[in-house]
Design an enzyme around this catalytic site. Structure first.
Site, PDB file in Angstrom:
ATOM      1  N   GLY A  14       0.672  -1.211  -0.130  1.00  0.00           N
ATOM      2  CA  GLY A  14       0.254   0.159   0.032  1.00  0.00           C
ATOM      3  C   GLY A  14       0.781   1.452  -0.012  1.00  0.00           C
ATOM      4  N   HIS A 105      -0.873   1.325 -13.155  1.00  0.00           N
ATOM      5  CA  HIS A 105      -0.469   0.118 -13.657  1.00  0.00           C
ATOM      6  C   HIS A 105       1.339   0.520 -13.929  1.00  0.00           C
ATOM      7  CE1 HIS A 105      -0.416  -3.838 -15.609  1.00  0.00           C
ATOM      8  NE2 HIS A 105       0.334  -3.157 -16.628  1.00  0.00           N
TER       9      HIS A 105
HETATM   10  C1  GAR Z   1       2.335  -0.767  -8.129  1.00  0.00           C
HETATM   11  O1  GAR Z   1       3.794  -0.699  -8.696  1.00  0.00           O
HETATM   12  C2  GAR Z   1       1.271  -0.841  -8.786  1.00  0.00           C
HETATM   13  O2  GAR Z   1       1.530  -0.043  -9.749  1.00  0.00           O
HETATM   14  C3  GAR Z   1       1.130  -2.270  -8.959  1.00  0.00           C
HETATM   15  O3  GAR Z   1       1.277  -2.841  -7.963  1.00  0.00           O
HETATM   16  C4  GAR Z   1       2.521  -2.193  -6.989  1.00  0.00           C
HETATM   17  C5  GAR Z   1       1.591  -1.833  -5.487  1.00  0.00           C
HETATM   18  O4  GAR Z   1       2.500  -1.097  -4.872  1.00  0.00           O
HETATM   19  N1  GAR Z   1      -0.139  -2.545  -9.601  1.00  0.00           N
HETATM   20  C6  GAR Z   1      -0.288  -3.674 -10.497  1.00  0.00           C
HETATM   21  O5  GAR Z   1       0.555  -4.261 -10.770  1.00  0.00           O
HETATM   22  C7  GAR Z   1      -1.694  -3.681 -11.088  1.00  0.00           C
HETATM   23  N2  GAR Z   1      -1.845  -4.438 -12.189  1.00  0.00           N
HETATM   24  P1  GAR Z   1       2.128  -0.727  -3.471  1.00  0.00           P
HETATM   25  O6  GAR Z   1       1.122  -1.641  -2.759  1.00  0.00           O
HETATM   26  O7  GAR Z   1       3.154  -0.234  -2.555  1.00  0.00           O
HETATM   27  O8  GAR Z   1       1.223   0.607  -3.823  1.00  0.00           O
END
Ligand code: GAR
Length: 190
Positions: A14, A105
């Site tokens: 998150g 993304h």
């Molecule tokens: C982020 O890099 C986001 O862009 C990616 O997951 C990560 C979450 O990080 N999302 C995807 O891959 C969606 N297809 P976080 O939990 O530290 O924000």
């Protein structure tokens, strides 16, 4: 003054949600009505609880129910923000919040999107394909995985010898900068 309300959906650490929460506190441009997680172990949940932000932990089965849609509607959010939420959003929810769900993304869509393309799988695929550039895409969510209207993209260089984790880290820095600001702009344009 009534600030627009967001509900943020997460699955992992998150860090994007945290950046959005911090930006909202600094700028007073929107408030976080709730954080929804399909992962009870996310370290963001205690952080939210300490700030008094309501948290909802859901199962993947619950996500697909009408009662979940009603639960979200009860908060009257202007937007639903997917921030590392790794399940496909059901049609029920998309129809209830048409044009009001945004996603981030970590690649330059339309490439490297769709089912199975999340987290490190994306960065591994980008490097394996010999791409010299990657980045982030912020887009509106529609019924097709990662295919909604693109609101913003930002790029990073993929350098020689790049590892998936270094690429992810470079992109994440940009994600934290842009997502909160693009949300603010999108709310103004609604
Ligand atoms: C982020 O890099 C986001 O862009 C990616 O997951 C990560 C979450 O990080 N999302 C995807 O891959 C969606 N297809 P976080 O939990 O530290 O924000």
């Amino acid at each position: 003054m009534h600030l627009p309300k967001l509900i943020i959906f997460i699955s992992g650490g998150g860090s994007n949600a945290k950046a959005i929460i911090e930006y909202a506190q600094q700028k007073q441009c929107y408030t976080i009505a709730a954080v929804v997680s399909n992962n009870a172990g996310s370290s963001l949940l205690p952080y939210c609880q300490a700030l008094g932000i309501p948290t909802l932990v859901i199962t993947n089965a619950q996500l697909n129910t009408l009662s979940f849609v009603h639960e979200i509607q009860a908060y009257s959010p202007q937007l639903i923000i997917l921030a590392g939420f790794l399940r496909k959003i059901p049609l029920l929810l998309i129809q209830a919040f048409e044009g009001k769900i945004l996603n981030i993304h970590p690649a330059l869509l339309p490439k490297y999107g769709g089912k199975g393309m999340y987290g490190m799988y994306i960065h591994e695929a980008v490097i394996a394909a010999g791409e010299v550039q990657s980045g982030l895409t912020i887009h509106v969510v529609n019924a097709e995985y990662d295919e909604g209207a693109i609101l913003h993209q930002a790029t990073v260089e993929v350098v020689a010898g790049e590892e998936p984790n270094t690429l992810a880290a470079k992109i994440l820095v940009l994600e934290h900068y842009y997502y909160c600001r693009i949300i603010e702009q999108y709310l103004k344009d609604l």
